[in-house]
Design a protein around this motif. Structure first.
Motif, PDB file in Angstrom:
ATOM      1  N   ALA A  49       0.837  -1.206   0.000  1.00 30.99           N
ATOM      2  CA  ALA A  49       0.000   0.000   0.000  1.00 30.99           C
ATOM      3  C   ALA A  49       0.871   1.255   0.000  1.00 30.99           C
ATOM      4  O   ALA A  49       0.577   2.236  -0.694  1.00 30.99           O
ATOM      5  CB  ALA A  49      -0.931   0.000   1.205  1.00 30.99           C
ATOM      6  N   ASP A  50       1.967   1.220   0.755  1.00 25.89           N
ATOM      7  CA  ASP A  50       2.900   2.353   0.766  1.00 25.89           C
ATOM      8  C   ASP A  50       3.533   2.558  -0.605  1.00 25.89           C
ATOM      9  O   ASP A  50       3.687   3.696  -1.065  1.00 25.89           O
ATOM     10  CB  ASP A  50       4.005   2.134   1.803  1.00 25.89           C
ATOM     11  N   LEU A  51       3.904   1.450  -1.265  1.00 21.61           N
ATOM     12  CA  LEU A  51       4.487   1.539  -2.606  1.00 21.61           C
ATOM     13  C   LEU A  51       3.499   2.175  -3.573  1.00 21.61           C
ATOM     14  O   LEU A  51       3.867   3.066  -4.353  1.00 21.61           O
ATOM     15  CB  LEU A  51       4.913   0.151  -3.094  1.00 21.61           C
ATOM     16  N   LEU A  52       2.254   1.751  -3.517  1.00 24.13           N
ATOM     17  CA  LEU A  52       1.236   2.356  -4.373  1.00 24.13           C
ATOM     18  C   LEU A  52       1.115   3.845  -4.095  1.00 24.13           C
ATOM     19  O   LEU A  52       1.069   4.658  -5.026  1.00 24.13           O
ATOM     20  CB  LEU A  52      -0.116   1.665  -4.164  1.00 24.13           C
ATOM     21  N   GLY A  53       1.100   4.205  -2.824  1.00 27.95           N
ATOM     22  CA  GLY A  53       1.023   5.624  -2.469  1.00 27.95           C
ATOM     23  C   GLY A  53       2.201   6.420  -2.994  1.00 27.95           C
ATOM     24  O   GLY A  53       2.044   7.552  -3.458  1.00 27.95           O
ATOM     25  N   ARG A  54       3.381   5.840  -2.937  1.00 32.07           N
ATOM     26  CA  ARG A  54       4.568   6.531  -3.453  1.00 32.07           C
ATOM     27  C   ARG A  54       4.496   6.684  -4.967  1.00 32.07           C
ATOM     28  O   ARG A  54       4.899   7.702  -5.512  1.00 32.07           O
ATOM     29  CB  ARG A  54       5.853   5.791  -3.053  1.00 32.07           C
ATOM     30  N   PHE A  55       3.990   5.662  -5.645  1.00 31.35           N
ATOM     31  CA  PHE A  55       3.791   5.782  -7.091  1.00 31.35           C
ATOM     32  C   PHE A  55       2.853   6.940  -7.384  1.00 31.35           C
ATOM     33  O   PHE A  55       3.119   7.761  -8.250  1.00 31.35           O
ATOM     34  CB  PHE A  55       3.183   4.500  -7.679  1.00 31.35           C
ATOM     35  N   GLU A  56       1.753   7.004  -6.677  1.00 31.71           N
ATOM     36  CA  GLU A  56       0.768   8.053  -6.917  1.00 31.71           C
ATOM     37  C   GLU A  56       1.331   9.430  -6.590  1.00 31.71           C
ATOM     38  O   GLU A  56       1.031  10.414  -7.253  1.00 31.71           O
ATOM     39  CB  GLU A  56      -0.487   7.801  -6.089  1.00 31.71           C
ATOM     40  N   TRP A  57       2.168   9.516  -5.590  1.00 37.78           N
ATOM     41  CA  TRP A  57       2.702  10.795  -5.140  1.00 37.78           C
ATOM     42  C   TRP A  57       3.910  11.235  -5.955  1.00 37.78           C
ATOM     43  O   TRP A  57       4.046  12.403  -6.281  1.00 37.78           O
ATOM     44  CB  TRP A  57       3.087  10.704  -3.664  1.00 37.78           C
ATOM     45  N   ALA A  58       4.802  10.307  -6.290  1.00 38.23           N
ATOM     46  CA  ALA A  58       6.099  10.692  -6.814  1.00 38.23           C
ATOM     47  C   ALA A  58       6.333  10.392  -8.289  1.00 38.23           C
ATOM     48  O   ALA A  58       7.232  10.960  -8.879  1.00 38.23           O
ATOM     49  CB  ALA A  58       7.205  10.010  -5.995  1.00 38.23           C
ATOM     50  N   CYS A  59       5.569   9.510  -8.883  1.00 41.35           N
ATOM     51  CA  CYS A  59       5.860   9.121 -10.264  1.00 41.35           C
ATOM     52  C   CYS A  59       5.469  10.206 -11.248  1.00 41.35           C
ATOM     53  O   CYS A  59       4.595  11.009 -10.996  1.00 41.35           O
ATOM     54  CB  CYS A  59       5.113   7.845 -10.626  1.00 41.35           C
ATOM     55  N   ASP A  60       6.157  10.154 -12.368  1.00 41.20           N
ATOM     56  CA  ASP A  60       5.780  11.030 -13.468  1.00 41.20           C
ATOM     57  C   ASP A  60       4.331  10.746 -13.826  1.00 41.20           C
ATOM     58  O   ASP A  60       3.895   9.603 -13.801  1.00 41.20           O
ATOM     59  CB  ASP A  60       6.651  10.756 -14.690  1.00 41.20           C
ATOM     60  N   THR A  61       3.599  11.763 -14.186  1.00 38.86           N
ATOM     61  CA  THR A  61       2.194  11.559 -14.508  1.00 38.86           C
ATOM     62  C   THR A  61       2.013  10.637 -15.702  1.00 38.86           C
ATOM     63  O   THR A  61       0.976  10.019 -15.842  1.00 38.86           O
ATOM     64  CB  THR A  61       1.495  12.900 -14.790  1.00 38.86           C
ATOM     65  N   ASP A  62       3.029  10.503 -16.554  1.00 41.78           N
ATOM     66  CA  ASP A  62       2.874   9.594 -17.689  1.00 41.78           C
ATOM     67  C   ASP A  62       2.856   8.133 -17.237  1.00 41.78           C
ATOM     68  O   ASP A  62       2.326   7.293 -17.933  1.00 41.78           O
ATOM     69  CB  ASP A  62       3.934   9.843 -18.751  1.00 41.78           C
ATOM     70  N   VAL A  63       3.389   7.815 -16.077  1.00 42.13           N
ATOM     71  CA  VAL A  63       3.318   6.452 -15.556  1.00 42.13           C
ATOM     72  C   VAL A  63       1.951   6.214 -14.934  1.00 42.13           C
ATOM     73  O   VAL A  63       1.275   5.233 -15.236  1.00 42.13           O
ATOM     74  CB  VAL A  63       4.445   6.173 -14.533  1.00 42.13           C
ATOM     75  N   THR A  64       1.518   7.101 -14.080  1.00 41.36           N
ATOM     76  CA  THR A  64       0.249   6.909 -13.388  1.00 41.36           C
ATOM     77  C   THR A  64      -0.953   7.146 -14.293  1.00 41.36           C
ATOM     78  O   THR A  64      -2.045   6.712 -13.968  1.00 41.36           O
ATOM     79  CB  THR A  64       0.154   7.812 -12.145  1.00 41.36           C
ATOM     80  N   ALA A  65      -0.761   7.781 -15.413  1.00 39.02           N
ATOM     81  CA  ALA A  65      -1.853   8.042 -16.357  1.00 39.02           C
ATOM     82  C   ALA A  65      -1.699   7.234 -17.637  1.00 39.02           C
ATOM     83  O   ALA A  65      -2.203   7.618 -18.683  1.00 39.02           O
ATOM     84  CB  ALA A  65      -1.903   9.531 -16.686  1.00 39.02           C
ATOM     85  N   SER A  66      -1.025   6.098 -17.550  1.00 36.34           N
ATOM     86  CA  SER A  66      -0.794   5.263 -18.736  1.00 36.34           C
ATOM     87  C   SER A  66      -2.109   4.746 -19.303  1.00 36.34           C
ATOM     88  O   SER A  66      -3.017   4.371 -18.562  1.00 36.34           O
ATOM     89  CB  SER A  66       0.096   4.073 -18.375  1.00 36.34           C
ATOM     90  N   THR A  67      -2.170   4.716 -20.621  1.00 39.31           N
ATOM     91  CA  THR A  67      -3.349   4.178 -21.308  1.00 39.31           C
ATOM     92  C   THR A  67      -3.275   2.651 -21.317  1.00 39.31           C
ATOM     93  O   THR A  67      -2.225   2.060 -21.027  1.00 39.31           O
ATOM     94  CB  THR A  67      -3.397   4.674 -22.762  1.00 39.31           C
ATOM     95  N   GLU A  68      -4.386   2.012 -21.668  1.00 47.29           N
ATOM     96  CA  GLU A  68      -4.416   0.553 -21.776  1.00 47.29           C
ATOM     97  C   GLU A  68      -3.371   0.068 -22.782  1.00 47.29           C
ATOM     98  O   GLU A  68      -2.737  -0.964 -22.567  1.00 47.29           O
ATOM     99  CB  GLU A  68      -5.810   0.069 -22.180  1.00 47.29           C
ATOM    100  N   GLU A  69      -3.195   0.803 -23.868  1.00 41.14           N
ATOM    101  CA  GLU A  69      -2.206   0.429 -24.880  1.00 41.14           C
ATOM    102  C   GLU A  69      -0.788   0.523 -24.319  1.00 41.14           C
ATOM    103  O   GLU A  69       0.054  -0.339 -24.585  1.00 41.14           O
ATOM    104  CB  GLU A  69      -2.334   1.312 -26.130  1.00 41.14           C
TER     105      GLU A  69
END
Length: 84
Positions: A49-69
């Motif tokens: 859960a912490d890892l997911l939170g860090r992804f949401e907080w710190a990752c580039d938006t292109d990672v967290t907003a990736s399309t299905e493709e």
């Protein structure tokens, strides 16, 4: 991270991930019921859960907003590099 601790008060580790790995992990964490993941200690679920939170907080938006493709392409890329 425990909600009662500030980020500055706990030791941290920096990890560099291949972008495709980050996309695959983020997508998996977003779609996984952490209550269904086999664990041997409650801290394992909290760490995910912490890892997911860090992804949401710190990752580039292109990672967290990736399309299905983009997710499918990242999965193929990571699977191709498995080596086992």
């Amino acid at each position: 991270m425990n909600t009662h601790e500030s980020p500055e008060s706990v030791p941290t580790v920096n990890i560099r991930l291949w972008r495709a790995d980050a996309i695959v992990l983020f997508d998996w964490l977003m779609s996984t019921d952490l209550n269904a993941v086999p664990i041997t200690h409650p801290a394992q679920k909290q760490a995910l859960a912490d890892l997911l939170g860090r992804f949401e907080w710190a990752c580039d938006t292109d990672v967290t907003a990736s399309t299905e493709e983009e997710i499918a392409a990242a999965q193929e890329e990571v699977a191709r590099d498995m080596g086992w």
